[in-house]
Design a protein around this motif. Sequence first.
Motif, mmCIF file in Angstrom:
data_model
loop_
_atom_site.group_PDB
_atom_site.id
_atom_site.type_symbol
_atom_site.label_atom_id
_atom_site.label_comp_id
_atom_site.label_asym_id
_atom_site.label_seq_id
_atom_site.Cartn_x
_atom_site.Cartn_y
_atom_site.Cartn_z
ATOM 1 N N THR B 117 -58.137 69.015 73.345
ATOM 2 C CA THR B 117 -57.852 67.850 74.169
ATOM 3 C C THR B 117 -58.536 66.629 73.589
ATOM 4 O OG1 THR B 117 -58.049 69.425 75.967
ATOM 5 C CG2 THR B 117 -57.845 67.124 76.582
ATOM 6 N N PRO B 118 -57.796 65.567 73.296
ATOM 7 C CA PRO B 118 -58.452 64.361 72.791
ATOM 8 C C PRO B 118 -59.224 63.656 73.896
ATOM 9 C CG PRO B 118 -56.036 64.158 72.676
ATOM 10 C CD PRO B 118 -56.339 65.397 73.445
ATOM 11 N N ASN B 119 -60.417 63.200 73.562
ATOM 12 C CA ASN B 119 -61.228 62.467 74.529
ATOM 13 C C ASN B 119 -62.052 61.428 73.774
ATOM 14 O OD1 ASN B 119 -62.687 61.599 76.721
ATOM 15 N ND2 ASN B 119 -64.044 63.366 76.764
ATOM 16 N N GLU B 120 -61.763 60.168 73.997
ATOM 17 C CA GLU B 120 -62.476 59.084 73.323
ATOM 18 C C GLU B 120 -62.486 59.285 71.806
ATOM 19 O OE1 GLU B 120 -64.552 56.496 75.111
ATOM 20 O OE2 GLU B 120 -63.126 57.094 76.655
ATOM 21 N N GLY B 121 -61.398 59.759 71.269
ATOM 22 C CA GLY B 121 -61.311 59.944 69.822
ATOM 23 C C GLY B 121 -61.652 61.341 69.369
ATOM 24 N N TRP B 122 -62.586 62.004 70.083
ATOM 25 C CA TRP B 122 -62.977 63.364 69.702
ATOM 26 C C TRP B 122 -61.934 64.371 70.181
ATOM 27 C CZ3 TRP B 122 -67.049 63.718 66.565
ATOM 28 C CH2 TRP B 122 -68.077 62.770 66.637
ATOM 29 N N LEU B 123 -61.930 65.519 69.530
ATOM 30 C CA LEU B 123 -61.137 66.636 70.043
ATOM 31 C C LEU B 123 -62.087 67.597 70.749
ATOM 32 C CD1 LEU B 123 -58.712 67.349 67.094
ATOM 33 C CD2 LEU B 123 -58.168 66.393 69.331
ATOM 34 N N GLU B 124 -61.730 67.986 71.955
ATOM 35 C CA GLU B 124 -62.596 68.877 72.713
ATOM 36 C C GLU B 124 -61.826 70.106 73.167
ATOM 37 O OE1 GLU B 124 -64.092 66.327 75.777
ATOM 38 O OE2 GLU B 124 -65.499 65.341 74.415
ATOM 39 N N MET B 125 -62.575 71.147 73.496
ATOM 40 C CA MET B 125 -61.949 72.358 74.033
ATOM 41 C C MET B 125 -61.375 72.028 75.399
ATOM 42 S SD MET B 125 -62.859 74.523 71.725
ATOM 43 C CE MET B 125 -62.529 76.117 72.472
ATOM 44 N N PRO B 126 -60.194 72.607 75.720
ATOM 45 C CA PRO B 126 -59.701 72.407 77.084
ATOM 46 C C PRO B 126 -60.691 73.017 78.077
ATOM 47 C CG PRO B 126 -58.082 73.576 75.727
ATOM 48 C CD PRO B 126 -59.345 73.497 74.928
ATOM 49 N N TRP B 127 -60.748 72.458 79.249
ATOM 50 C CA TRP B 127 -61.671 72.960 80.263
ATOM 51 C C TRP B 127 -61.352 74.401 80.645
ATOM 52 C CZ3 TRP B 127 -60.230 73.993 85.517
ATOM 53 C CH2 TRP B 127 -61.315 74.369 86.330
ATOM 54 N N MET B 128 -62.365 75.202 80.819
ATOM 55 C CA MET B 128 -62.190 76.572 81.314
ATOM 56 C C MET B 128 -63.461 76.915 82.074
ATOM 57 S SD MET B 128 -60.428 79.345 81.573
ATOM 58 C CE MET B 128 -59.035 78.754 80.621
ATOM 59 N N PRO B 129 -63.330 77.333 83.337
ATOM 60 C CA PRO B 129 -64.541 77.541 84.149
ATOM 61 C C PRO B 129 -65.219 78.854 83.789
ATOM 62 C CG PRO B 129 -62.613 78.080 85.425
ATOM 63 C CD PRO B 129 -62.116 77.607 84.098
ATOM 64 N N LEU B 130 -65.704 78.944 82.574
ATOM 65 C CA LEU B 130 -66.219 80.213 82.109
ATOM 66 C C LEU B 130 -67.307 79.944 81.081
ATOM 67 C CD1 LEU B 130 -65.442 83.183 82.522
ATOM 68 C CD2 LEU B 130 -63.969 82.987 80.529
ATOM 69 N N ASN B 131 -68.446 80.573 81.309
ATOM 70 C CA ASN B 131 -69.545 80.484 80.373
ATOM 71 C C ASN B 131 -69.379 81.651 79.398
ATOM 72 O OD1 ASN B 131 -72.046 80.890 79.167
ATOM 73 N ND2 ASN B 131 -73.122 80.036 80.943
ATOM 74 N N GLU B 132 -69.619 81.394 78.106
ATOM 75 C CA GLU B 132 -69.432 82.467 77.126
ATOM 76 C C GLU B 132 -70.295 83.691 77.448
ATOM 77 O OE1 GLU B 132 -69.357 80.908 73.137
ATOM 78 O OE2 GLU B 132 -69.172 82.916 72.269
ATOM 79 N N ASP B 133 -71.430 83.468 78.125
ATOM 80 C CA ASP B 133 -72.296 84.591 78.491
ATOM 81 C C ASP B 133 -71.619 85.516 79.503
ATOM 82 O OD1 ASP B 133 -74.541 83.901 76.932
ATOM 83 O OD2 ASP B 133 -75.044 82.325 78.357
ATOM 84 N N ALA B 134 -70.651 85.006 80.229
ATOM 85 C CA ALA B 134 -69.998 85.798 81.273
ATOM 86 C C ALA B 134 -68.690 86.414 80.787
ATOM 87 C CB ALA B 134 -69.760 84.933 82.504
ATOM 88 N N VAL B 135 -68.530 86.521 79.463
ATOM 89 C CA VAL B 135 -67.358 87.189 78.893
ATOM 90 C C VAL B 135 -67.820 88.513 78.300
ATOM 91 C CG1 VAL B 135 -65.502 87.047 77.194
ATOM 92 C CG2 VAL B 135 -66.336 84.958 78.306
ATOM 93 N N LYS B 136 -67.225 89.613 78.713
ATOM 94 C CA LYS B 136 -67.615 90.915 78.165
ATOM 95 C C LYS B 136 -66.380 91.661 77.670
ATOM 96 C CE LYS B 136 -71.915 90.368 79.379
ATOM 97 N NZ LYS B 136 -72.604 89.630 78.322
ATOM 98 N N GLY B 137 -66.516 92.263 76.488
ATOM 99 C CA GLY B 137 -65.421 93.047 75.925
ATOM 100 C C GLY B 137 -65.517 94.509 76.370
ATOM 101 N N LEU B 138 -64.367 95.096 76.666
ATOM 102 C CA LEU B 138 -64.326 96.525 77.008
ATOM 103 C C LEU B 138 -63.588 97.246 75.893
ATOM 104 C CD1 LEU B 138 -63.255 96.254 80.765
ATOM 105 C CD2 LEU B 138 -65.551 96.755 79.875
#
Lengths: 704, 701
Positions: B117-138
Motif C-alpha cells: 500500500t502506498p503511503n506518503e511515497g513509501w510502500l507499506e504492508m497492507p494492514w493485518m490485525p496480527l502480530n508475527e508472534d501470534a502466528v504458529k505453523g502446524l
Amino acid sequence: MTNPILLEVLRCKLEAIADEGARAVQRTAISPVVADAGDCSCAIFTPNGDLMVGGGNVQAHFKTGSNGIREILERHGSTLQAGDLFLTNDPYNGGGFHAQDVFIHQPVFIGGELVAWVGSSAHMMDMGGSVPGSFAPGATECYQEALRFPPVRLSKAGVEQSDIWSILRCNIRVASLVEMDMRALISGSNVIARGLSELVEEYTAPVFAEAVRELIALSEREMRRRIAQLEPGVYAASSWTEWTEELFLIPCTLTIDDDFMTFDYTGASPQSKHYFNSKPYVVKSLLGVEIAAYIARDLPFNEGIFNAFDVVAEPGSIMDADMPAPIGGPHLDVGQNAIEVGIRAMMMAVMVSPGSIAHSTMAGPTSGSGYGLHTWSGLGLDGKPDSWLMLEGGAVGSSAGFDRDGCDYYQSIVGKGSQTEIADVEILESWYPILYERRGPARGAAGAGKFRSGRGSSAAYRTTSAAPLFGAILGNRERVPIAGTAGGEPGALTKFRVRTSDGELSVMPCHSQGNMLEPGVTFEYDICSGGGWGDPIERSIELVEADVRHGQISEDDAARVYGVVIGDVARTEQLRQQILASRLERAEPALKPLQADAIPASAWEGASGQLHVGVEQRGSVAVSERSGAPLAISPAHWTDGCPRLVEPGGAKGHYQLVRYLDPVTGYALAVDVVAQGLERAFSTQPRRWTDAAEIAAREEAVTA
Amino acid sequence: MLNSHDQQAHGGADDYVIGIDVGGTFTDVVCSSGSRVWRAKAPTDPQRFEAGVLAGCDLVAEKIGISTESLMRKVSRFGLGTTAVTNVLAARTGRKTGFLTTAGFEGHLLGARGARTPNEGWLEMPWMPLNEDAVKGLRERIDRNGDVIIALDPADVRQAISTLVNDEGVEAIAVSLLWSFRNPVHEDMVASIAAEVAPDVPVFRGHSLHPQIREYERSTTAVLSAFASGALDGVDRLEAKLEQLGLAQPLLLLHSGGGAISLPEAREAPLKLASSGPAAGAVAAAEVVRAAGIAGALCCDIGGTSVDVAVIRNGEAERRQRAEIGGVVTGQSAIDVESIGAGGGSIAWLDSRGLIRIGPKSARATPGPACYGRGGTEATVTDAMLLLGFIDPDNFLGGGMRLDKTASEAAYARLGAPLGLSAIEAALGAREIAIAEMAKALRSRIASGGLDPRQFYIVSYGGSGGLFSAELAAATHVGGVIAPGLSSVLSAFGAASADLRRERSASVAECFPVEQAGIAETLQRLHAEVVDDLKRDGVAEDSISVRLEAELRLYRQKASLTLPLDGATLDQGRLLDEFRSIYADKYGEGALMTGTAIELSSVMAIGVGATRRAQIASATPGLGNVTSAAPSSTREIWLSSDKPLQVPVYATGDLEEGMTFTGPALFDAPDTAIWAPANTAIRVGAGDSIIIDFLSAGEIH
C-alpha cells in the motif's frame, strides 16, 4: 495558456480513457499473467509519439510505446490510414521490453488528421523461439530467441490482414491462447480509440493538441524545478551483471546540471552473447518510473517526466546492443542493474540536498537486478504438454529505507504498489504438477543494517508428475550482492538448488536452460534482496530480538552481525564496543589519512552541508559527523581518510567488501561491493564540494 | 414516500415493520404499517449504540401514538443495519488474534501475496490485525485432491494453542490450512482441540467461512472474523433490551451481501456485517429501481469524502465474491460497493504545477468546509456548490445548520487569485473538475464490469448526490437519473426491506464437460444446507426459496460470469451456449475464440426466506397529466461566470407522482437538493422518486 480548468478536466478524462482500455484488456485476456496478474498496459501518445497518459498496472511499459510509434512513423508515416492496427515486438525495431511484450499500436484520425496514437501491450505466454515461453537464456543470437515483428499491419484501413495472423500462429506455441490475449489488446485499443475520438471532437483537434502540449510542459517544468533542488554535481555508482563466472560492468555517472539529469552509462561492458543485452529506450522507460516514485509521484506521468533527464550509452556496449546479439531480456539483469546504479547515484545527490522533495523517502537502490524468474514445461495435470512461467521469482526484497526496514517481495520501497501479485500456492498446485513444501520470506542475516533489507521470496516444491519437468532460469545476483547504503551490509544472493530424496543438494545456475526436475526431487529457490541502511551495530535491540524470535536470524547472527546478546543489554553494549574496536584493529589504513592539526584554519571556512549520510562538508573539509574526525580536503573523495576493512566476498572471492570506517569510532560510513579490481564503486562529487578547494584558494589569495 | 405496501409482503393492518440504520452521527428509524410510514432520527452514542436505537424507537412510537412496548409487541420484523463490525475494523480495536496455519507457509498471510500500500511515497504492508508472534505453523499437509499426505498431530495443536493463549494472550483464534476446502478434517480437529484446551477462546475456521480455493482469502476471512468477533456485544445487549420491551421476533441483521441474517449466524461469521451500511443503501436503491421498472442502475452515494458506487442489474445489487475489507482482500461476498473519487468535503487546492486539483484530502465533518464555520478555511466542493447557488445557505439540513457563504467566497477567492480567476470562476472550475474526477471513477467501474451505460440510470443519494448526478450521467453516457424520495433514510429502509438470505458455495474448478453426478451431489448438499440455515434462523420451510447458480469462466481467466441453474442436474450444453453468448455480448465477437476451454469454477446455493418486509409500491399505471406544482421560489445559479441563471426551485413536499417538469430546475428536499440541468425532462415517480431524462444526449449545461 489554455484555461487551467480545462487542462485538469482533460487530464481526468484522458486518465479515465486509458484506464478503460487497460480494464478491457485485463477482462478479456485469458492467460493468467495478464488476466490474473495484470501484466498489461494501455497508453495514449501524441501524433509524434510523446507519452500523453498511461493506464494499467505496468507503468514501466507506458513510455516504451514511443519507441514503436517513432519506428512506425519512420517506416509507414506516409501511408497511415484510419483503421490501421500495427503489431510490433522487436526491441531492435520498435518493440517493447522483449519479444513477449507485444504492442498493438493504433493511429487515431479525426477528419483525416492524425490526432493521437493508442499503444496497448501485454506479456504473451509464447512468441516462438527455441524454448517454451520464449525465455531462452541459452540463445546466442536474437534469431534463436523468438519470432520478432518490426511494425507490421495487423489491420489495414479496417481490414484484418490474415496473413500476419497466419505467420504468427504458425511460429508460436499455444497459438490460440496468444491469439486470445492479442485480441484482448485490440479490444482495449479500440475502447481507447473510441473514447479518444469523442474527446477530441468535444474539444476540437487544435484545442486538444494545445492542451496536451501544455499538460506535458507543466509536468516537465515541475520535474525540472525538483531536479534543481538537488545539489548540482557528479554522482557515480557501478554494479555487475553475472553470467556464471563472467561479470559485466554497469557503471552510471549521473550529472546534475541545474534542472536536468544525465545518466551516462559510458564504460559499460561490450555487448554480450546473452539475452540480457539492453537498449537505452528500455532503460529510460524503467528509470522514468523509479525517478518519478521519488520526486514526481504527484505529477501526471507523461512525456514531461522524460524530457527532464536523458540516458546516454555507447552503441555496441551491453547498454546499447546491435543485432544479432540476443535481446530476450533488456529490462531484466542489465536493465535492472542500470536502474539500480542510476537510482543509487540519484540517492547520493538526494543525501546531500536536504531541500529535495525526495529527502523524506531516502532509501537504498532498487533490487530488481536479482530477479529469479524461471519456467517449466512438461506434462500438465491433464497429461497434456504444458509450460508456464514462475513469476514469484520476481519477488525480490527491497533495499532498506533511512528510517525503516525494506519491503518484502518488492524491488522498491517507494512507488505506487502495482507490482503483479504472487499466485496462491493452491492456484499453482491446481494448475501445475507441483507440490510446495514451504513458501515464505527468505531467511538469514543478509541485508543487515540499522534498518535491514526487505526479504525476497523463498520456496521448495517438488513435481507430482511421473514425467520430468524441463525449465530455464533467468536469475541474477548469484555471486555479487547489491551493496547496502550509509553503512548497511549488502543484500542476500539469489540461489536455485535441487534436493534429491536423499537430501543431496546441487546448485542450478542462475542462467541456465534445459534444467531437468526429475519426479521426486525438490526444487528450491531463494530470491535476493537489496542492502541494509546504516551500520547494523546501530539497530535497535528490540528489532534484533524480534528477528530472532521470528526465525529470521539465528542468535549467532544476532551476536555476530548486530552485536546483540539476546536478553542481555549490558553484554550487548560490551559486544558492540568490541566489534567496533576489532574493526579498527583489522582495518587497512586510510588511503590519505588526515590529521586535524595539519588542516589550515582557512580550510574550515566556506560552504557547508551534507556530503553523505554521516559525513559533513565544513568549508573544504569532509568530517565524520559522529566523531568530528576530518576525512578529506576538497576535492579529494571523502572516503580517502577512512580506514578500510577489506574482506573477500563470496565463496570464491568474486567481489570484495570494503567498509569505510569512522577513524575514531569504527562505525561503518559506507560498505562498498567491488569487483574486477575496481577501487570504489561509488563516488559523490557535488559541485559545492569539488569547487570548495578552488574557492578557498581564491579567497586565500584575496586575503593574502 | 412509502405510501402503500404490497399486501402480500406486508399485509396485516396492525403489524409493524421496523428498519434501523446506525450511522456514525445519527441512528435512523423507519417504521411502516399497512399504508403508513413513520421516520425518526436519534443521535448515535458511539459507546452504547443500543441507546440510539431505543431512543429512535421511542420517537417512532410517540409519532404513531402508542407506547414503545405495544409497538414492539406488534413488530413483525425488526431489521438492523449496524456499523459495529465496521467500526471495530476501522478503529482497529478488535480481539487479539492468533493464527494457525500449515507449517512452512506461516508467512503467507503477512506477505499478502506481494500487495503493498502506498503511503506518503513509501510502500507499506497492507494492514493485518496480527502480530508475527501470534502466528504458529502446524505440521500437516493435504494435497489438491483432498488427500492427507502429512497427518496432523494433536499434541502439536495443543502445544500451539497453549502458547497462543497463555504466552501471547490471544482472545480469538483463526485456523486456515492449505486445501482445507477440499478436506476440512484438520481444521475441524484444531477447532475441537481448542474447545477442549481453551473453551473461552472462539475459533474461526477458514473452510467453514469461505470454502473456496486460494488460501490467502480463506486466511484473511478467518483472521478478520476472529478479530471482529467481539463487536457484537452491543447487539447482544440491544436484543436483550428489545425482548424485555416485548419484541417477539428475532433481530435481523443486514449483512454486506444485502440480505439479512440472524444474530447467531452473525456471531459465527461476524465479517458478514463489515460493510452493511453501504449494502443497505444499495438494497434500498434496488427496491427503488424495481419500483421504477428500470433494468439497471449505478448507485452513487456521494458523501463527504467519496462516491460509493454499486451496480444494480436485473433488480438486484451486484455482489462480488472477494470483497476488500479495511484494505485487505477477503473471501467475504458482499455487495460490490467501491469508494472512489471525490465528495462534498473534498478539498480544492493548487498543485505545484499551478492547476486546481480536487481531493483526495477531505475536510470531513470537522473542521468541515469553510462554510460550516467550524474552523475549516480550505475551499471544498460543498463551498463551491454553495457559492454557485446550488445549495441554499438558509436551508441546509432542513435549516438545521446555517452556512456561511462569505467564508466560501473568501476560500475560492484565495484559490483563484494565483490563476487570475474570480471566486466564482474558481468555484465553477472546482465543480467541473470534481465532476470529472467522479466521472473517472464511475467510468472505471463501468469498464471493469463491461456494462453498457446507456442501459443504466444513476440512482443518486447521500448528502451531495442529487447535485452532481445529472452531469455525471451525461459524462458517462448513462441514460438518466433517479433520486429516491426517501434518500435521507435509505439505509434504514434497506434494513426494513432486505430478504433473509443465506449462501453456500463450493469450489469446482473443472473444465467442461464436467462430471454430472458429482456436481449434482454438491448442489443438492448446498441446497439442503441453506434450507437448514434458514430454518435455524426461524424461517418456515414453505417460505424458503433456493436459487442455484454456477460460475463459469474461460479456463484460468480471472473474470467469471454467474449463470442461474434450473436445478441440480446441469444442462451443460445450454450453460455453455449461454456463457458464450453473454461473453460475446460483453466483449465483442472477436474476443472469444472457438476451442477455448471453459471452466466451471464454483457452484452456489442462495436461500431466501420470505419475511415481512417493507416495499415501495410500483409505479401507478396510466397516471399522467397531473398538474405541475408551482415553484416555491427561484434561485440564482452560476453556470458560467458572466451572470447567474434564474432557476425555479420546487419543494419536494409539494410533489406528487405523475408531475412533470423541464430543466433547468432545482428540487429542495429537507436534507439534500436535486439539480436538473437544461435540456432534461423531469417526472415524479413511485415513492416520490424524481426521475431525470435527457432530451438529447450530452447536450446539457
